[in-house]
Design an enzyme around this catalytic site. Structure first.
Site, mmCIF file in Angstrom:
data_model
loop_
_atom_site.group_PDB
_atom_site.id
_atom_site.type_symbol
_atom_site.label_atom_id
_atom_site.label_comp_id
_atom_site.label_asym_id
_atom_site.label_seq_id
_atom_site.Cartn_x
_atom_site.Cartn_y
_atom_site.Cartn_z
ATOM 1 C CB SER A 186 -0.931 0.006 1.221
ATOM 2 O OG SER A 186 -0.188 -0.220 2.402
ATOM 3 C CG ASP B 87 2.356 -6.632 1.290
ATOM 4 O OD1 ASP B 87 2.007 -7.821 1.415
ATOM 5 O OD2 ASP B 87 1.562 -5.681 1.269
ATOM 6 C CE LYS C 154 -0.196 -8.202 3.574
ATOM 7 N NZ LYS C 154 -0.639 -8.098 2.159
ATOM 8 C CD GLU D 187 -2.278 -8.632 -2.644
ATOM 9 O OE1 GLU D 187 -2.880 -8.780 -3.732
ATOM 10 O OE2 GLU D 187 -1.999 -7.518 -2.166
ATOM 11 C CD GLU E 32 -7.524 -5.304 1.502
ATOM 12 O OE1 GLU E 32 -6.406 -5.847 1.544
ATOM 13 O OE2 GLU E 32 -7.712 -4.168 1.035
HETATM 14 O O1 KIV Z 1 -0.460 -3.385 1.594
HETATM 15 C C1 KIV Z 1 -1.092 -3.339 2.660
HETATM 16 O O2 KIV Z 1 -1.047 -2.357 3.420
HETATM 17 C C2 KIV Z 1 -1.913 -4.486 3.016
HETATM 18 C C3 KIV Z 1 -2.889 -4.320 4.133
HETATM 19 C C4 KIV Z 1 -4.011 -3.491 3.699
HETATM 20 C C5 KIV Z 1 -3.321 -5.607 4.687
HETATM 21 O O3 KIV Z 1 -1.809 -5.498 2.399
#
Ligand code: KIV
Length: 264
Positions: free
Chosen positions: A45, A83, A113, A115, A182
């Site tokens: 994000s 991420d 993390k 997706e 989400e």
């Molecule tokens: O990129 C991000 O901030 C996220 C969150 C919204 C979970 O993946």
């Protein structure tokens, strides 16, 4: 106390809620860490709230490494989760392991993390096999925005809801230590949370999740380009910042700053 993936496991077992916030730089990580946050997510994000892109698709590994390093330097106790950006794990399992490795080895993250559901299970297994904890992310996965046709609530239809339940079970089997849910209906989040032994971390997924995550700039009232229903503003930092900057501009223009107190 240092937070680890064991903190996540214990919290689920003991019914204690987990707190997660995104962070993208040294000062924001330091502040949230001092407040006792359980985990800091260096979310992709950052492409939207720090770099001004309209979605997360243009975020690169270089961007993620740059911000993850800064967050790691500002963090003493929280678990730092980085991420994996778009195209850092989709093309091959080899890419997935190498890029997850860089986020830990160069970036200083404790976990990564990524997706997706069934399509990322091989990558999740391989990254976990390389001893890197993985957090899953299902529901409205922003890297799939072009497939979804926009930022839309997911899992409203029974068939899609069932697929999400199965996806989270499969992520647990593949070794994920937690999963972000989400933008899904709260009753579906409840069903998922009850059906797995790993913690669910919700964003726009209601109160039944094992923990919550929000984006730093959203919850502090700094980013207002998009304001989803699930965002609660806990502070109006944008107004505080604007007021400070306006005062500075006025004082410089009027010759008030710097007075003798600020001069040598
Ligand atoms: O990129 C991000 O901030 C996220 C969150 C919204 C979970 O993946």
């Amino acid at each position: 106390m240092k937070k680890t993936v064991i903190t996540f496991k214990d919290a689920k077992q003991n019914g204690e809620k987990l707190t997660v916030l995104t962070a993208y730089d040294y000062p924001s990580a330091k502040l949230a860490d001092l407040c006792g946050i359980d985990a800091l997510l260096v979310g992709d994000s950052l492409g939207m709230v720090c770099l001004g892109y309209e979605n997360t698709l243009r975020v690169t590994m270089q961007d993620m490494l740059h911000h993850t390093k800064a967050v790691s330097r500002g963090t003493q106790n929280a678990l730092v989760i980085a991420d994996m950006p778009f195209m850092s794990y989709q093309a091959s399992v080899y890419d997935a392991v190498k890029n997850a490795g860089s986020l830990v080895q160069e970036g200083g993250a404790h976990a990564v993390k990524l997706e997706g559901g069934a399509e990322v299970l091989d990558a999740v297994r391989a990254i976990v096999k390389a001893q890197i904890p993985v957090m899953g992310h299902v529901g409205l996965t922003p890297q799939s925005i072009n497939m979804f046709g926009g930022f839309k609530v997911q899992g409203r239809e029974r068939e899609k809801a069932g697929m999400l339940v199965e996806a989270v079970k499969a992520l647990e089997d593949a070794g994920a230590f937690a999963v972000v849910l989400e933008c899904i209906p709260k009753e579906l989040a409840k069903e998922i949370t009850k059906s797995v032994s790993i913690p669910t971390i919700g964003i726009g997924a209601g109160a039944y999740c094992d923990g919550q995550v929000l984006v730093w700039h959203d919850m502090l009232g700094i980013y207002s380009d998009i304001k989803p229903k699930f965002v609660k503003s806990y502070a109006n930092a944008g107004e505080v910042i604007k007021s400070g900057i306006s005062k500075y501009i006025n004082e410089v223009r009027e010759g008030i700053f710097p007075g003798d107190d600020y001069s040598y």
